[in-house]
Scaffold this motif. Structure first.
Motif, PDB file in Angstrom:
ATOM      1  N   VAL A  22       0.832  -1.211   0.000  1.00 28.43           N
ATOM      2  CA  VAL A  22       0.000   0.000   0.000  1.00 28.43           C
ATOM      3  C   VAL A  22       0.864   1.258   0.000  1.00 28.43           C
ATOM      4  CG1 VAL A  22      -1.973  -1.133   1.083  1.00 28.43           C
ATOM      5  CG2 VAL A  22      -0.263  -0.024   2.520  1.00 28.43           C
ATOM      6  N   ALA A  23       2.081   1.179   0.548  1.00 30.53           N
ATOM      7  CA  ALA A  23       2.989   2.335   0.508  1.00 30.53           C
ATOM      8  C   ALA A  23       3.385   2.647  -0.935  1.00 30.53           C
ATOM      9  CB  ALA A  23       4.227   2.062   1.360  1.00 30.53           C
ATOM     10  N   ILE A  24       3.703   1.616  -1.715  1.00 31.20           N
ATOM     11  CA  ILE A  24       4.035   1.824  -3.129  1.00 31.20           C
ATOM     12  C   ILE A  24       2.851   2.451  -3.860  1.00 31.20           C
ATOM     13  CG2 ILE A  24       4.547   0.647  -5.310  1.00 31.20           C
ATOM     14  CD1 ILE A  24       6.139  -1.405  -3.690  1.00 31.20           C
ATOM     15  N   GLY A  25       1.661   1.926  -3.592  1.00 32.43           N
ATOM     16  CA  GLY A  25       0.476   2.455  -4.246  1.00 32.43           C
ATOM     17  C   GLY A  25       0.246   3.926  -3.954  1.00 32.43           C
ATOM     18  N   LYS A  26       0.489   4.330  -2.720  1.00 30.16           N
ATOM     19  CA  LYS A  26       0.293   5.736  -2.346  1.00 30.16           C
ATOM     20  C   LYS A  26       1.243   6.656  -3.104  1.00 30.16           C
ATOM     21  CE  LYS A  26      -1.687   8.968   0.023  1.00 30.16           C
ATOM     22  NZ  LYS A  26      -3.129   9.265  -0.182  1.00 30.16           N
ATOM     23  N   ILE A  27       2.501   6.248  -3.228  1.00 32.55           N
ATOM     24  CA  ILE A  27       3.478   7.086  -3.932  1.00 32.55           C
ATOM     25  C   ILE A  27       3.152   7.140  -5.426  1.00 32.55           C
ATOM     26  CG2 ILE A  27       5.915   7.431  -4.460  1.00 32.55           C
ATOM     27  CD1 ILE A  27       5.127   7.928  -1.546  1.00 32.55           C
ATOM     28  N   LEU A  28       2.711   6.023  -6.012  1.00 26.11           N
ATOM     29  CA  LEU A  28       2.300   6.039  -7.417  1.00 26.11           C
ATOM     30  C   LEU A  28       1.161   7.030  -7.629  1.00 26.11           C
ATOM     31  CD1 LEU A  28       2.321   2.241  -8.354  1.00 26.11           C
ATOM     32  CD2 LEU A  28       3.758   4.000  -9.348  1.00 26.11           C
ATOM     33  N   GLU A  29       0.268   7.104  -6.658  1.00 26.10           N
ATOM     34  CA  GLU A  29      -0.894   7.985  -6.761  1.00 26.10           C
ATOM     35  C   GLU A  29      -0.486   9.456  -6.690  1.00 26.10           C
ATOM     36  OE1 GLU A  29      -4.582   9.159  -3.832  1.00 26.10           O
ATOM     37  OE2 GLU A  29      -3.940   7.070  -3.880  1.00 26.10           O
TER      38      GLU A  29
END
Length: 497
Positions: A72-79
């Motif tokens: 979920v940390a990766i997803g947040k930065i992608l967003e």
């Protein structure tokens, strides 16, 4: 099957459904109470039940908790970095004019791997509106294709938290689940697009006036100003070059990235660079799976406890999900974010990601607790014996459990975790492949998204569909992909099982 143990299982599942639907309690507490009910009805002592719950909870989070947090940390930065938007635009360009529904479905399936589909849909819906506005038609088709594409990977492909939790609960190989989930996604995408293209034009007249005005009004004003009347192959369609208007796209990066220093170029993430934090971990995990399979085959230890050879150790290490996703986080922070991004802001994003993952971690751990109670109480063995005495293919059990729980309480994540918890004690006894069982849990949870599913309201509100139109469009397309997964499961079981 012993009547007492059967009753314990039925009451345990019923407890989850009733508590989630009829009380103020969430799925985490409901799963823990269900574990208590199951153990008590099955005849376990109170202290044995508590021991099973704590053991199951700890073992489950020990194997999968870190991975969910990193994902979920990766997803947040992608967003926030604009990488998700860059990937979406790249797909639109690749598919080109005339294939917009395919592009939107593919965009959805890609973005929803690292980003929760609820927020992902909100981020990407302006793309569908922008295309429909220029074409002056087809918004429902594009919106449904986008949403259903997100549904596929949200349910089928780790590191989305639900499939990731199921993989850990069942002890399946993560790389294999990723590969099969991606294969299922590719094979089910045509169903998404064909259904959206079939039902979309039928529902276009049902779009609420508010959404219709928001999507199409600007094109109508432009057409009137030019003195033209657009019909069929109108100017609005002819002018569409496969590129949404820049003014209609979501903002590239989050404004909180901070202002660049004087003289610095504006920060913009390209599709290739933006894909690195997602692709690199996935490739490392899959490389681990392939390397381990080759090594086991060379050793002749397939099916036995695996100890990697010296040459395979580096691949097993970097392909471990914890290591691979840690690398993904480092790439996300130091490649996607500009160097002037405030450190406190990055930490704030990580805190937001952790809060969004918190409930899923608790639900996953509670699912592991329920699974351990089913094992220790003997319910799992009794259910396995009962299934073995029937003609029902064993891998359909997790599929049907996930389907029933999804219909009852709406959450696909809760449905697949419940199914995995019930199935985990059966895997070894019935000889079900953990891979097949995991995919069956995730596929079964895709059925009939309707009023009790939060994502139903996100998609239908943004699409402007209400009542029966919402059911025909969104509930129909999710049920279509659920049905399409059934023959694929039979084929997978023939190949793997």
């Amino acid at each position: 099957m012993d009547l007492q143990l059967l009753l314990a299982l039925v009451l345990g599942i019923a407890t989850i459904v009733v508590l989630v639907l009829r009380t103020r309690l969430d799925a985490f507490v409901a799963l823990l109470i269900a574990a208590l009910v199951t153990g008590l009805v099955a005849g376990q002592s109170a202290l044995e039940i508590v021991d099973s719950i704590t053991t199951g909870f700890g073992k489950t989070l020990g194997s999968i908790g870190i991975v969910i947090g990193l994902g979920v940390a990766i997803g947040k930065i992608l967003e926030v970095s604009g990488a998700a938007n860059a990937l979406a635009m790249s797909f639109l360009r690749v598919f080109g004019k005339g294939r917009e529904p395919w592009a939107m479905a593919s965009v959805g399936s890609l973005v929803s791997i690292p980003v929760f589909c609820d927020s992902g849909y909100v981020i990407m819906n302006p793309l569908a509106r922008s295309i429909a506005r220029v074409k002056r038609a087809g918004y429902v088709t594009l919106a449904l294709a986008l949403g259903a594409g997100m549904t596929l990977t949200h349910h089928l492909v780790p590191p989305t938290p639900g499939p990731l939790a199921v993989t850990g609960l069942l002890g399946a190989d993560l790389g294999a689940v990723i590969l099969v989930g991606l294969a299922f996604t590719v094979l089910l995408l045509p169903i998404v697009v064909l259904y959206a293209k079939w039902i979309g034009p039928k529902l276009e007249s049902s779009v609420t006036e508010e959404v219709k005005e928001a999507v199409y009004e600007r094109a109508a004003v432009v057409g009137a100003a030019a003195g033209g009347h657009h019909h069929g192959t109108a100017t609005g369609v002819a002018d569409w070059d496969g590129e949404p208007a820049a003014s209609e796209l979501p903002e590239d990066p989050d404004p909180a990235l901070g202002a660049p220093p004087a003289g610095a170029k504006r920060h913009r993430v390209g599709a290739l660079v933006g894909s690195l934090p997602l692709l690199v971990p996935l490739l490392l995990i899959v490389l681990n799976t392939v390397t381990s399979a080759i090594d086991q085959n060379t050793q002749g230890t397939l099916g036995a406890k695996y100890e990697p050879s010296d040459w395979a150790v580096p691949f097993v290490f970097i392909g471990n999900p914890v290591v691979a996703l840690t690398i993904g986080v480092l790439l996300a922070v130091y490649v996607l974010l500009p160097r002037w991004t405030p450190r406190t802001r990055v930490q704030h994003w990580f805190a937001e990601a952790a809060s969004s993952a918190g409930l899923i971690l608790l639900i996953t751990g509670a699912g592991g607790a329920l699974g351990q109670v089913l094992r220790s109480s003997g319910v799992g063995d009794a259910l396995a014996d009962a299934i073995a005495a029937t003609a029902l293919p064993a891998f359909l059990v997790p599929f049907l459990v996930a389907t029933l729980v999804r219909l009852a309480q709406g959450s696909g994540t809760v449905a697949m975790i419940t199914a995995a918890s019930v199935t985990a004690p059966l895997v070894a006894t019935l000889g079900i492949s953990p891979l097949v069982a995991a995919v069956a849990c995730t596929a079964g949870s895709m059925i009939l998204s309707y009023f009790n599913d939060s994502y139903f309201w996100v998609v239908t509100r943004f699409t402007g569909l209400e009542g029966t139109a919402a059911l025909r469009g969104w509930s129909g397309i999710t049920t279509a992909v659920w049905a399409g997964s059934i023959p694929l499961l039979f084929i997978l079981n023939l190949i793997v099982g």
